[in-house]
Design a protein around this motif. Sequence first.
Motif, PDB file in Angstrom:
ATOM      1  N   ILE A  43       8.349  -1.632   2.459  1.00 24.74           N
ATOM      2  CA  ILE A  43       9.120  -0.564   3.080  1.00 24.74           C
ATOM      3  C   ILE A  43       8.085   0.429   3.594  1.00 24.74           C
ATOM      4  O   ILE A  43       7.314   0.990   2.822  1.00 24.74           O
ATOM      5  CB  ILE A  43      10.078   0.116   2.090  1.00 24.74           C
ATOM      6  N   ARG A  79       7.274   3.874   5.727  1.00 19.81           N
ATOM      7  CA  ARG A  79       7.912   5.133   6.149  1.00 19.81           C
ATOM      8  C   ARG A  79       7.189   5.654   7.389  1.00 19.81           C
ATOM      9  O   ARG A  79       6.065   6.151   7.302  1.00 19.81           O
ATOM     10  CB  ARG A  79       7.878   6.147   5.013  1.00 19.81           C
ATOM     11  N   TYR A 138      14.019  -1.924  11.667  1.00 19.62           N
ATOM     12  CA  TYR A 138      13.991  -0.459  11.642  1.00 19.62           C
ATOM     13  C   TYR A 138      15.331   0.084  12.109  1.00 19.62           C
ATOM     14  O   TYR A 138      15.920  -0.408  13.075  1.00 19.62           O
ATOM     15  CB  TYR A 138      12.883   0.047  12.556  1.00 19.62           C
ATOM     16  N   PRO A 143      12.493   4.854   7.171  1.00 17.60           N
ATOM     17  CA  PRO A 143      11.923   3.606   6.628  1.00 17.60           C
ATOM     18  C   PRO A 143      12.174   2.402   7.528  1.00 17.60           C
ATOM     19  O   PRO A 143      13.172   2.333   8.241  1.00 17.60           O
ATOM     20  CB  PRO A 143      12.661   3.443   5.298  1.00 17.60           C
ATOM     21  N   GLY A 202       5.823   3.104   1.592  1.00 20.12           N
ATOM     22  CA  GLY A 202       7.088   3.402   0.928  1.00 20.12           C
ATOM     23  C   GLY A 202       7.242   2.594  -0.344  1.00 20.12           C
ATOM     24  O   GLY A 202       7.402   3.144  -1.433  1.00 20.12           O
TER      25      GLY A 202
END
Length: 432
Positions: A352, A354, A381, A391, A418
């Motif tokens: 993940i 960010r 996304y 994220p 993330g």
Amino acid sequence: MNPNDALTPKGKGLEDIPYFPQIADIRKAAETIRQVAEVTPLVSSIRLSKLYGANILLKREDLHRVRSYKIRGAFNKISSLSKEEMDRGVVCASAGNHAQGVAFACNHLGIQGTVFMPSVTPKQKIEQTQMFGGENVQIVLEGDTYDDASNAANQFCKAHGKTFVHPFDDPKTIEGQATVGLEIVEQEKETIDYLFVAVGGGGLASGLCGVFKALSPQTKIIGVEPEGAPAMVTSMKMGVNTELNQIDKFVDGAAVKKVGDLAFSICSKNLYDMVTVAEGKVCQTILDLYNRDAIVVEPAGALTIAVLDRFAEEIKGKNVVCILSGSNNDITRTPEIKERALLYAKLKHYFIVRFPQRPGALKQFVAEILGPDDDITHFEYSKKSSKENAPAIVGIELKSPDDLQPLIQRMKSKGFFGDYLNDKPDLFQYLV
């Protein structure tokens, strides 16, 4: 999966099952199946022999007209039935290969068959079963596993007075499968030191034990199961035939929750070793056999090759036979096979990520975060809020497993990191 976390002990102990395949019955089976199954080649693998410093021979059971050894047991069993039993028809349950053997036998002998298959059976195996059976066979898709299909098939049998043709836990089936071993002994004049065999329900392994105990007792027989379905390994550890509560169904030709009672009693006393292989390693073996040897195998057919490196020192300089049990592989599974192979090799990783909500964030990620040999293979996304960071699920393929930690450090230092998904199976399955 830890086998001890998913057990329901049930079944018979060793002392309750006296059956052991006899060489006379196996020779009789060989005569019976000769009308539908040709002797398959036993060929030397130059690549594997050089790799392991041994004489590696491949028993090409993938070359049968139904593309697996299962035709041997199915035809031997059905041929042994009385006329009355044949007239009433037969029923079987199968993940695909036994189904094709039964279908072919029904069509050849002119009897009616009902084939129960799990709903997750690859489409290719379903279509092949129907092709071989023609108007003589009806296919019923039932449940998520072989065991689900088997339960439904047995209920159908009792309700309609038909004969159940078991894929592995029947003496006639075992004796038919055992003819594989009879051919190996006749084809290879030198002593066979090691014999590797895939184990699903255990019928083939049981038959091989009968052959080699009689004709080549010095041969060490090693059974191989998928790591996600260790029914025989678990049962041997428990000392009783044990049913697994859950299994990984990917290696569909060898993924059963419970092995046969006959097979357990035979294999637990006669196998030299019983081991498991990770599904990802099986996938890499499938790709290697195709790319390097032009051999197409299904996941179960690759088990015996995938395990060789574990015995590399032991088999060095020895005469080794690996049975390629089948080649009923659906080409539509290739992306999943490649994915599992990369994940096992630690070359495919999911995160993940960010991304800051500003122009040029993705360009910065590609230029400053990715290494020169890293490749984005998955990108998902969705901006659903006005938060500062949004994220994305990103899959990255690396050239070397050693590139992972530097990649994570760059993501953290630049504020992109993330979470890492590979070691979070529940989240991984949900998101990817």
